[in-house]
Structures are given as C-alpha cells and as structure tokens.
Design a protein around this motif. Structure first.
Motif: not given
Lengths: 661, 194, 122
Positions: A83-90, A107-111, A489-492
């Motif tokens: 979860x931390x990695x997902x938040x970090x990425x976003x 990562x989010x699938x595993x989470x 994993x990224x946004x405009x």
C-alpha cells in the motif's frame, strides 16, 4: 542436461525466473533474510522440537488461533508495504520512475489479494479458533484434525503468494484477475497461475474452517445454552461460516475453470471459442460479495461483546441483533451484480440488485443503533477496545452511506472503478473489519497471555490509525468525484490531482506510525508483563471465556459449566454460582498430528508444481496428500486421555496461580 | 458425559459435518451447472448436444449408476446388521458398477476427443466436459473409498468406526447419483434436444 | 438440562426402502428419457416437464436412499438452505447472463455490426 530432461524436471522454470528488477529483488531479499533469521534463531536456541511438538503439530484451537494471528500479522506488514508503494507512486506521479508500470500492476494486485485472503481471512479464522470454543463452554472444535489442515493449507497458500518475490512474477490483473487479461492469451506467464493456486489452496482451508465452526456451534454448546442464549459473537460466526460454506465452492469452481482455460485450452472465459468473460465476473462476484460479509460479520460480533462489556450493560435488543445477523447473511447473497452495474445489464436487472443492496443497509443500521442504545445509560469506560468501536461507528457509517450512494445504478456509472469506490471499500474493510480485529486483539489479549497490553500505546496507535485513515482516504473520495480512476500508475499533471494524492500519502504514513505503535505496544507489554498480570476476568466480562484461566488450561474448563441465561458468566458472578472444580472427570483431548503439516506441504508442492508445469511434482504431491488423508481418516485412536487425577491436579494448580498471581 | 456418550456425540458430529460438506459440494456443482446453462448455446460453429449425444448409451450409463446407488444401500444395511459377507458382495458390486460407469464415460470422452470435439472446440464443450468430468472425479474418489472400506471390512475387525465410515460413503455415493439425475436431465436430455 | 440438538436414535432402515426408491427412480428415468426421445413435447414445455421429473426423482432418492427426515433435523434444514442458495445462484446467473446484451437491442454481434453500418454510417 538435455532440454527434454530439463523441461520434464523443471517444467517452465529457468534461471532467468530468479532475476528481478532492483525493487522486487530487494523485497524478495528482505523476505529471504527474515526467513533465514527465523531458521537460524530456532536452530541456535535448539527450539525445533519444542516448535514441532507444541505448535506445528498441535490440534489445540488456541494454539492454531495464535498461529493464524501471527501469520496474518506478518502478511499485514507485507500488504501494508504494498500500500505504501502504491501511495508513493501516486503521490509522486511516477516522477522518480522507481516502479515500472508492470511492477505497479503486480503491487496493487498483491496488495488486494494478500489483504483479503491472508490477512482478513486469517484473522477471522484466528478469532474463531481462539474465542468460539470458550464462549460456548466447549473444550475443542468439532473436527480438530481438519482444523490443523485448514491452517496448513492457509500457510501453503501464503507461501505460494509470496514466492513471486523470489521466483517468477505475480499477477498484474488485480485482486480478482478478470479475464480476458487473466487468460492464457494475454497473460501466459506464471503471474496469474500463482494467484489462482494460492487462492485455491487457501480457499479449501477456509471452506473446511467454515464447516468446522458451523458444526461446532450447532453441536458443542454447553448444557443449557440454547441458540438464543449464545453470545452474539457466536451468532456472527454462525452467519459468517454459513456464508463461507455456501460461497467458497463457487470460488473453487471459478478459479478451476480459469485455470483450465490457461492449462488445457478450454473456452470458458476466452474472447474466442464461444467463451464469455462476463460469466467469470458474474461468478467471481457471486463469491466476492458474500466474502466481504464473511469478513465483517465477525467484526460486528466482536463489537457486540466489547460494547456490552465496556458499558457494563447487557446488549440492547439481543433478538433483533440475531435477526439482523441472519438477515444480512441471507441478503448478502442477493446483491452481487452491484459490482458490475455498468457492464451491460439492462435496467430491470440493475434495479433489482440496486434495491437489494439498499435493503441490506437496513439490518446493519439496526445493529449500529442497538450498540448505541447499549451504551445509553450504561457505565461506559473507554478502554482501547472501546476506542476502536467508537472509531468503527464513525468510519463504518460513513462508508456505508457511500455504499448506498453507489447502490443507485445510474449514479454508479459515475462511481464505478473510480477512487470513490476504492475509498468506500477501504472504509468498510479498515473501519469495519480491521478496527474490529484490533478491538478484539486488545480485548482478548489478556485472556491468552495472562497480562494486559500497555493502554497508553494502544491509545496512540488508535488515534494514528483513525486520523491516518481519514487523511489517507477522504482525498480519495474527492479524487473519485473529480474523475480519477483506480489503479493509475501515473496521471496527467494538469488534472491538479497531485496535491490530494500527496495528502493521501501523508495519511498512509500516519497509519504507518500507528502500526509502529502497535508493534512497540506488544514488545513493551511483554517486557512489562510482570507488572500487568491479570486473572481470568480483567474486564469484568459477561461471557464464558472469562471463566477460564488466563491463559487457559489446555482443556479450557475442568468441568463444563451449565448455563441458564444469556451473559452466563455475568449471571454466575451476580448470583454467586460460579462453578467449582470439585468433581472432575477424565478428559479426552486430540493427540498431536503431523498429517496436517504433511498435507500443507503436499498442497504447497502441488500448487507450485502446477504454476511451473512440473507435472511429476504435481502427481507425487497429490499421491502423498491422498495417502496422508487416508492414514489419518482410518486412525481409530486420535485422542489421548488426561486422567481425572491429572485434571484435578491441573485445576488445583490453576486456582493457586489465580489466587497468588 | 461418559466416554461412551462422548464417542456417540463425536460420531453424530461427523455425520452432520460430512452431510454439510455434501451441501457445499452442491454449490460447487451449482456453479458448474450455472456455467453450463450460460454457455450451452456457445457452440462456436461446432456441434451441439443434439449432434453429439448418444441417448441410448447415456441411458445405460444412468441405469448403471442408479443400480450402484441401490447396491451400496444394500451394502450399508448389510454391514449395519452384521452380515459381513453380504456387505462385501454388495460393496464389490457397487465398485464394479461404478467402474463400468466411469469406463463408459471415459469411452464417451475419448470418442469425442478423437473426432475433434474435445473441450477446446467450444465453450459449450468446455462446460460439458468440465461438469461431467467433475462428477466423474468424485466417482473416482468414491471408488478409492470403496477399496479402502472393503479392505478394512475383509481383513480387519469391522468396528463401529468403520461402520460409520461406510455409512458416510453411502451418503457420498447416493449424493453423486442425485447430481447425476440433474446432469442426465439438463445436459443430456434437455441439451440433447434439437 | 437440554443438550444441544443431536441425532436421535432411529430404528434401522428396512431393505424395502431401497427397493422402492430404486424402482421409482428407474421409472422416472425411463419416463424422462422416453419423453425426449419420442419428441413428445418441445421447447419450454419439455424443459419444465423434465425438470419436474428430475425433482420428483430427487425427492424419491432423498427419502428412500438418504432417509432425509429421519434422524437429525439439521440435515433437512441445511439441505433446504443449500437448495435455496443453489437456485439463487443458477437462476441469478441465467437471468444476468441473458440480460448482459440488453443494450445490444437483442441482436447478435454480426447483426449489430450490420445495423450500425446501415443506420449510422459507421
């Protein structure tokens, strides 16, 4: 080695499968180091025999329950890191480029998969094991050997889902692996197979747990405890296990069909050949929706116990609580289409499931009101378990409201698969299930250890979790309204979302501080245990588990109590009719059994064998499992006896310990 | 509770637990039936049930299984009344009939695969093979169970625990015949109508 | 004190139970078979009749082979509950899966392509 021999011996496994990008390699490395540390520690302190005899082969549900909690706790840390990695990425909007897109998907699938199957399911199995037998005045569960098998299947599944950190890759298809992405054509690698077999193995363990505790509750209650005198927690377990039994076979069948598509070219969910991917979605949610009720019902049960105890007042509206639990149990099987309102169904189908979804909020509301009415005019103390309840009431109610918002099919076209949805379900699972688990942990910890948890650290942990949760997820609700979808994993950058993602990231860090407080709390409490010793009844409890010693004797009760009212223990205290262990009889308990471990290892080998297409391993592990099952099931002497003299001596020792601390 | 009473309670719990397991197996088959119902017309240009099913063959198969359900009932009754030889004969008869059923099924599968109508051909065939083969797999487990029980009946003292296991086997076998009623009706009869 | 509900002892099942069950099942099977092979009914009628015969045979085998109703009342209760969920799953799936092309105006993919080409110049 010839390549024919190599592919026979190792299937599709090659050395290349051990090579990972730096971040994954680091995660795998940490896991391996941790494992090695444990192995070295056990060897150095010569504790293998002790571990084997006292824990791994033990059939005592108290031991099995503690093992479930330990494994789930470790998995909570792994899922939290994801979860931390997902938040970090976003929050950084991929500006640091640390996580590749493919890695992020994994990562989010595993989470999600780990949190649902190896944290939440594990924790409720742990609670069932620890609490149900004592609350119904029993010594054991209906099928002690099956209990052990369930646990070891859980562990096998846990190992399978963590293996991708070291060899191969994990699924990138989300926690539910929708086809066609999860089919053979678009995902020929090991990822989805790891996901399938981890869940398949663990799922069978869950099914067996469901059967075990359902039968236990129906047939092993103390004399005088008819159904309407059971603690509400036990009712909630009855509902949860009933759901497990009904829906886990659906998961088994659906995962099997997906794996057949991947292994032998069937056409269940393919885009060609007449397959229908929507059939997978239909079936997986017919399992998936009841699954979340499987998780939350025991949490409701925990709160019923905690609120009554800490209000020093009997639970308000026992009968309506039972009715509400049973209504939720049945209704949860009538709403599953709300997970795919937007995927083609017409107005009539959508309307039916939308209305059913709204209806299910009603019994839940009844429960919330009953808890509040219990507190009214009670003598309420806000010990940590009660704090978790207060946090639950606030967060879960809000989450439930957002659920009702989404139950309107037309509105759901805006919310579906947005961050609004993500915030909603985390609201329910964290605010509902996880807070319930934490409440249960702080409530029943003294029972199983004989000493209290440090209250101050518990409070700090609670506030960090509550505030952290709000800071992490309210931005996601807002982002959902603004049109942000899930799994980005990224946004405009011009969307203007980054600020809110950063706030969410801060929230997660605050939760992390809460987790640290929880870990420190346990360590400090262990260190201070001599000052915080408690007897059998630290909270002035109401139900039978507070009758047993802390920690309980292996047999729980030297004499099985006879019950005549609800809140039986409270009644016994009030009328001074606490049972005395004078005329004890011999007690039979199950012998230890290594067969559960064997079956777990065989299942692990089976799963890994299928993932890597190593068929000789699959065949041999299947044969070993079958032999282990036949051997155990034809064993006519599974029990050992504690003689009446032994029991009397043990009971006396426990009484001495109670009186002299 | 005396030890004897406790042992009786344990036996009752095992019966209930096994019955409930059978109920969960109903849900497993229900998922496969639901799948078959959803995919029954997805023949992808290939043959449908009407084109493929040999009704007479299936009728014989059904009668074989039905008879085996009868014979295992006789075996359980005989054993519970203490007639060891009778029980053995009925058990062996059940095994033979079950094996014939399975052989017929494998023959049917083999023929379909040989002519190019295997499980890969279409979603309809995938769901047909999976539903019927899952039932067949359960029968195979039942056959293995019959072997274990028969050996224990023949060579060891046939205690009340073995009697109980035999009665559970009987439940299992009857349950499989009940599932077959619905496979016969929905997959073969209805699915085989043009 | 009332003990939790356990199976009460019942008198042993008579042999005739299995004979009756077997004969009735054979009759039901043959009836269903003949109705289909002789093409007596068609379409929905046939489905309902075959389903009814199957349910009758189910009940026959439940009563005469599985002795439901005798012994523990939990067996009947759990069976009925299981059937309720089975029906919800199967009926729900059929209803949903048939409805998922609702917005396709009841056309096949090929028909829809033709329609869009013809009417919307796509």
């Amino acid at each position: 080695m010839t390549s024919d021999l190599q592919s026979f011996l190792f299937g599709r496994l090659t050395w290349a499968d051990f090579v990972h990008d730096p971040v994954m390699a680091a995660s795998g490395g940490i896991m391996v180091v941790g494992l090695l540390g444990i192995i070295i520690g056990l060897t150095y302190f010569k504790k293998w025999k002790w571990l084997w005899k006292n824990w791994l082969t033990a059939l005592d549900p108290k031991k099995i329950g503690i093992m479930y909690l330990i494994v789930s706790g470790i998995m909570l840390l792994r899922g939290f890191m994801d979860a931390v990695m997902v938040r970090f990425q976003q929050a950084t909007n991929d500006s640091l480029g640390v996580l590749s897109s493919d890695h992020f998907q994994q990562i989010f699938s595993a989470h999600g998969s780990i949190m649902i199957f190896f944290v939440a399911m594990g924790v409720i199995a742990g609670l069932f094991n620890l609490i149900v037998p004592q609350q119904i005045g029993s010594r054991d569960v209906a099928f002690p050997f099956l209990n052990s098998v369930s646990f070891w299947l859980f562990v096998a599944g846990m190992i399978i889902i963590n293996a991708p950190l070291v060899v191969g890759e994990f699924s990138n298809a989300g926690w539910l692996a929708y086809p066609p992405l999860s089919g053979l054509e678009y995902n020929p690698g090991t990822g989805v197979d790891y996901w399938i077999w981890s869940l398949q193995v663990a799922g069978i363990g869950s099914l067996l747990t469901g059967i075990n505790f359902f039968v236990t509750i129906l047939t092993m209650r103390a004399p005088g405890m008819n159904m309407m005198k059971m603690p509400i927690f036990v009712w909630s377990v009855l509902g949860s296990t009933a759901l497990i039994m009904v829906v886990f076979p659906i998961l088994t069948a659906t995962l099997a069909m997906l794996s057949l598509d991947r292994l032998i070219d069937t056409n269940f969910f393919t885009t060609g050949g007449g397959g229908n991917p929507m059939l997978y979605i239909n079936l997986i949610w017919a399992w998936g929706h009841p699954e979340v009720y499987i998780l939350v019902l025991p949490a409701f049960g925990v709160f019923s116990e905690v609120v009554a105890t800490f209000s020093k007042k009997r639970l308000f509206g026992y009968a309506s609580m039972v009715w509400a639990l049973m209504a939720i149990t049945v209704l949860s099987f009538t709403v599953w289409l709300h997970h795919f309102f937007t995927m083609g169904a017409g107005a009539d189908v959508n309307t039916f499931f939308g209305i059913m979804t709204m209806i299910i909020a009603i019994p839940t509301g009844v429960k919330v009101f009953n808890w509040i009415f219990t507190m009214y005019k009670g003598r309420v103390t806000f010990a940590t378990p009660m704090l978790w309840f207060m946090g639950f009431v606030v967060t879960f109610t809000i989450g439930g409201l957002t659920g009702v918002m989404m139950s309107v099919p037309a509105a759901d076209f805006q919310f579906h698969n947005s961050l609004f949805l993500v915030a909603h379900f985390h609201n329910m699972i964290i605010g509902g299930v996880l807070f319930g688990v934490f409440s249960a942990f702080s409530y029943w910890f003294p029972k199983f250890t004989g000493f209290r948890l440090n209250e101050r650290l518990g409070r700090y942990a609670f506030w960090c979790w509550l505030i952290g949760f709000i800071v992490a997820f309210v931005p996601l609700y807002i982002l959902g309204f603004m049109g942000a979808v899930r799994r980005l994993d990224h946004y405009d950058p011009s969307m203007g979302w980054q600020g809110l993602f950063i706030v969410a990231g801060i929230g997660v860090m605050l939760i992390g501080v809460g987790v640290v407080f929880q870990i420190v709390q346990v360590i400090v409490s262990i260190k201070q245990r001599h000052q915080n010793r408690v007897g059998n009844d630290p909270w002035d409890g109401r139900t039978l588990e507070w009758l047993t010693a802390s920690p309980p004797a292996e047999y729980n009760f030297a004499t099985i109590p006879t019950v005549s009212t609800r809140d039986a223990f409270w009644e016994m205290k009030k009328t001074h009719t606490l049972p005395k262990d004078t005329d004890v009889e011999a007690i039979w308990l199950p012998k230890n059994s290594a067969n559960g471990v064997v079956i777990g290892i065989a299942s692990l080998a089976f799963g890994l064998g299928v993932v890597w297409h190593i068929w000789w391993v699959v065949v041999i592990s299947l044969i070993i499992a079958i032999i282990a099952i036949i051997v155990k099931l034809t064993d006519d002497h599974p029990d050992r006896q504690l003689s009446a003299k032994t029991v009397a001596r043990m009971a006396h020792e426990y009484t001495l310990k109670e009186n002299h601390g | 509770m005396s030890r004897a009473e406790e042992e009786h309670a344990i036996v009752q719990r095992k019966s209930l637990g096994f019955w409930i397991y059978l109920m969960t197996d109903c849900l497993l088959f229900a998922s496969l039936f639901a799948t078959f119902a959803a995919l029954r017309n997805n023949t992808f240009g290939g043959p449908s049930g009407a084109d493929l099913f040999d009704m007479q063959f299936v009728l014989i198969e059904t009668m074989v299984l039905l008879t085996s359900s009868f014979t295992i009932g006789m075996a359980v009754l005989g054993a519970s009344r203490g007639y060891k030889k009778q029980a053995l004969i009925w058990l062996i008869a059940t095994f033979v009939l079950g094996a014939i059923f399975l052989a017929m099924e494998l023959f049917e599968f083999h023929a379909l695969v040989e002519e190019g109508n295997g499980w890969q051909r279409s979603a309809f065939l995938s769901s047909y093979f999976t539903l019927v083969a899952t039932h067949g797999l359960h029968i195979a487990v039942g056959l293995l169970w019959i072997i274990v029980v028969t050996i224990r009946l023949w060579r060891f003292k046939f205690k009340h625990t073995d009697l109980h296991r035999l009665s559970l086997l009987g439940l299992f076998w009857h349950f499989l015949d009940i599932i077959w009623i619905f496979i016969f009706s929905f997959v073969y009869l209805i699915g085989g109508m043009s | 004190m009332r003990k939790p509900q356990l199976e009460h002892r019942h008198s042993p099942v008579p042999y005739i139970s299995y004979v009756i069950g077997f004969v009735l099942s054979v009759i039901a099977t043959l009836m269903a078979y003949w109705l289909v092979v002789a093409d007596i009914f068609s379409g929905n009628q046939a489905v309902i009749i075959i389903l009814s015969i199957a349910v009758v045979q189910l009940i026959v085998q439940l009563v005469f082979f599985l002795h439901i109703g005798r012994g523990s009342r939990w067996k009947l209760a759990t069976f009925i509950l299981a059937i309720i969920f089975v029906v919800m799953l199967v009926a729900g799936t059929i209803w949903i899966m048939n409805n998922l092309d609702y917005n396709m105006m009841n056309m096949s993919p090929d028909q829809m392509t033709e329609y869009m080409e013809h009417n919307e110049g796509i």
